[in-house]
Design an enzyme around this catalytic site. Structure first.
Site, mmCIF file in Angstrom:
data_model
loop_
_atom_site.group_PDB
_atom_site.id
_atom_site.type_symbol
_atom_site.label_atom_id
_atom_site.label_comp_id
_atom_site.label_asym_id
_atom_site.label_seq_id
_atom_site.Cartn_x
_atom_site.Cartn_y
_atom_site.Cartn_z
ATOM 1 N N GLY A 130 0.790 -1.216 0.000
ATOM 2 C CA GLY A 130 0.000 0.000 0.000
ATOM 3 C C GLY A 130 0.825 1.270 0.000
ATOM 4 O O GLY A 130 0.484 2.252 -0.667
ATOM 5 N N THR A 131 1.924 1.282 0.740
ATOM 6 C CA THR A 131 2.743 2.490 0.816
ATOM 7 C C THR A 131 3.319 2.850 -0.546
ATOM 8 O O THR A 131 3.269 4.012 -0.972
ATOM 9 C CB THR A 131 3.867 2.316 1.846
ATOM 10 O OG1 THR A 131 3.295 2.141 3.143
ATOM 11 C CG2 THR A 131 4.783 3.524 1.868
ATOM 12 N N CYS A 147 1.230 1.155 12.033
ATOM 13 C CA CYS A 147 2.306 1.945 11.436
ATOM 14 C C CYS A 147 2.690 3.126 12.302
ATOM 15 O O CYS A 147 3.683 3.797 12.050
ATOM 16 C CB CYS A 147 1.892 2.425 10.044
ATOM 17 S SG CYS A 147 1.614 1.071 8.899
ATOM 18 N N THR A 169 11.838 -7.422 -11.399
ATOM 19 C CA THR A 169 11.317 -8.770 -11.571
ATOM 20 C C THR A 169 10.142 -9.005 -10.633
ATOM 21 O O THR A 169 10.217 -8.713 -9.441
ATOM 22 C CB THR A 169 12.416 -9.809 -11.294
ATOM 23 O OG1 THR A 169 13.512 -9.572 -12.190
ATOM 24 C CG2 THR A 169 11.889 -11.225 -11.480
ATOM 25 N N SER A 179 -3.510 -3.509 -0.372
ATOM 26 C CA SER A 179 -2.386 -4.260 0.169
ATOM 27 C C SER A 179 -2.811 -5.688 0.457
ATOM 28 O O SER A 179 -3.853 -5.922 1.075
ATOM 29 C CB SER A 179 -1.891 -3.585 1.453
ATOM 30 O OG SER A 179 -0.764 -4.249 1.974
ATOM 31 N N GLY A 180 -1.997 -6.650 0.036
ATOM 32 C CA GLY A 180 -2.359 -8.054 0.147
ATOM 33 C C GLY A 180 -2.549 -8.555 1.560
ATOM 34 O O GLY A 180 -3.445 -9.355 1.837
ATOM 35 N N HIS A 181 -1.722 -8.090 2.494
ATOM 36 C CA HIS A 181 -1.769 -8.676 3.832
ATOM 37 C C HIS A 181 -2.964 -8.198 4.654
ATOM 38 O O HIS A 181 -3.178 -8.683 5.765
ATOM 39 C CB HIS A 181 -0.456 -8.427 4.581
ATOM 40 C CG HIS A 181 -0.259 -7.042 5.089
ATOM 41 N ND1 HIS A 181 -0.445 -6.697 6.401
ATOM 42 C CD2 HIS A 181 0.135 -5.903 4.461
ATOM 43 C CE1 HIS A 181 -0.174 -5.419 6.574
ATOM 44 N NE2 HIS A 181 0.176 -4.911 5.405
ATOM 45 N N GLN A 203 -7.940 -0.594 3.560
ATOM 46 C CA GLN A 203 -8.841 -1.185 4.548
ATOM 47 C C GLN A 203 -10.171 -1.618 3.939
ATOM 48 O O GLN A 203 -10.859 -2.477 4.496
ATOM 49 C CB GLN A 203 -9.106 -0.196 5.688
ATOM 50 C CG GLN A 203 -7.892 0.098 6.547
ATOM 51 C CD GLN A 203 -7.370 -1.128 7.284
ATOM 52 O OE1 GLN A 203 -8.071 -2.114 7.471
ATOM 53 N NE2 GLN A 203 -6.107 -1.063 7.697
ATOM 54 N N ASN A 244 -8.581 3.590 8.842
ATOM 55 C CA ASN A 244 -8.000 2.385 9.410
ATOM 56 C C ASN A 244 -8.203 2.270 10.915
ATOM 57 O O ASN A 244 -8.107 1.179 11.470
ATOM 58 C CB ASN A 244 -6.504 2.316 9.095
ATOM 59 C CG ASN A 244 -5.776 3.601 9.413
ATOM 60 O OD1 ASN A 244 -6.104 4.660 8.881
ATOM 61 N ND2 ASN A 244 -4.791 3.532 10.283
#
Length: 400
Positions: A72-73, A326, A238, A200-202, A180, A152
């Site tokens: 996300g950042t 964060c 990559t 963001s994936g996590h 979020q 968030n």
């Protein structure tokens, strides 16, 4: 005693099906997707599948509008810096006072180093954006408006489709940090006039270190990372194949379980709030209780320091947070609550509980049974100096 994890806005458990999807790409399917041989072509196909899975979650019109990033950042930074580069004659940014540090820190840096003017739009007591102030800040000097889809900390939702249309009328680009919101709320980017979106994936049961920047077809764009032609020239380097495949699978699962966020997770969240408010005096839910994420409860407790609550809950195997992970380590009260008008004492006493589709009724009931005693204990130990209206923070050594 089983652990209770209610800090899913910080990060989520990687779903077992996501792990299974990723594993082959650490072994036999190790090729570089840019290679022109069989080792590469098979991996390239997996990336295309992941891109379509994310496209479906976002309701995007085209899979090539999906660019994979490190999270996300990076997506947020790329969106804002790209807008400044591609919108000549425009050197202003409109954002909110309650954005994630990934946005606010970048904006502060751009103010100091490049003289960019930043309009930080205020929010009201419930964390709702001042639409009139937002509209007034938009002009032919604004390159981009960047407003989060969901906060968030409080979970409060912003009317991003309306905000995007107002930005378009001013000739500015519109970006939303949807880190979020993605996976918790239905998103249809074919209908919303959003130019760029970050996820963001996590945050949706995928791996860490992978994210997406959605860029609507036709939106001017300047890459942050230059080098090879990966990601259609939008993000050199990559590709992180295992993580991309994992994010694709996580997006597919999130879409399949979307109804569950409303039908099961939201009632669990409400059960938690109702149970705590009934048992703990001087506690209140912050944010907009109508327009918010279905998984998020942000509760302020008077005359107690939230850091002490988190520590004692942790000893009972219960995980929650005082706000954004964060911003952890800072002794300053939440910038979100301060922007909402909360006094420093109240801001120090707020906890965030964030559920996921893994959360259970048994876990919620355990928190309801445990937390009131902890708050009572901390309030008994605290001292409120005359006339201050707030309790002193308790040293961690006193909790031993």
């Amino acid at each position: 005693m089983d652990a209770v994890y209610l800090d899913n806005n910080a990060t989520t458990r990687v779903a077992p099906a996501v792990v299974d999807a990723m594993l082959p790409f650490f072994g036999d399917q190790f090729g570089n997707p840019s290679s022109r041989h069989a080792f590469g072509s098979g991996v390239s196909g997996a990336l295309k599948t992941a891109r379509r899975q994310v496209q479906a979650l976002l309701g995007a019109a085209h899979d090539h509008e999906v660019t994979f990033t490190s999270g996300g950042t990076e997506s947020n930074s790329t969106a804002i810096l790209s807008a400044l580069e591609t919108m000549p004659g425009r050197n202003e940014i409109v954002t909110s006072a309650v954005e994630h540090p990934a946005i606010l820190s970048l904006c502060a840096h751009l103010e100091r180093q490049r003289g960019i003017r930043v309009h930080r739009i205020p929010v009201d007591r419930q964390g709702r954006l001042d639409i009139a102030a937002y509209r007034a800040a938009l002009s032919d000097k604004v390159a981009v408006a960047s407003i989060m889809w969901a906060n968030n900390e409080t979970g409060t939702l912003f009317p991003v489709a309306e905000l995007a249309e107002l930005a378009r009328q001013a000739g500015a680009l519109f970006h939303t940090d949807a880190v979020q919101a993605a996976g918790k709320l239905p998103i249809d980017l074919k209908e919303a006039g959003i130019d760029m979106l970050s996820l963001s994936g996590h945050k949706l049961h995928g791996p860490k270190g992978i994210g997406v920047l959605y860029v609507r077809r036709g939106t001017p764009f300047c890459p942050l990372l230059r080098g090879g032609q990966q990601e259609r020239g939008r993000r050199a380097g990559t590709e992180n194949t295992p993580a991309i495949v994992g994010l694709g699978k996580a997006a597919e699962l999130a879409l399949a379980h979307m109804d569950e966020m409303t039908s099961r997770v939201r009632p669990l969240r409400d059960r938690l709030e109702d149970g705590l408010l009934q048992r703990i005096p001087d506690a209140s839910v912050t944010g907009d209780r109508q327009q918010r994420l279905p998984n998020t409860a942000h509760i302020a407790f008077a005359d107690v320091d939230a850091e002490g609550i988190v520590a004692l809950l942790d000893r009972q195997g219960i995980a929650c947070s005082t706000g954004s992970a964060c911003a952890s380590g800072s002794m300053e009260p939440s910038h979100v609550l301060r922007a909402m008008g909360f006094a420093a004492g109240a801001a120090h006493g707020a906890l965030r509980f964030s559920l996921s589709r893994d959360s259970t009724e048994r876990e919620i009931d355990r928190v309801i049974a445990t937390l009131p005693g902890i708050v009572e204990t901390l309030r008994t130990r605290s001292v409120s100096p005359a006339g201050t209206g707030r309790s002193l923070a308790i040293p961690m050594s006193a909790l031993a």
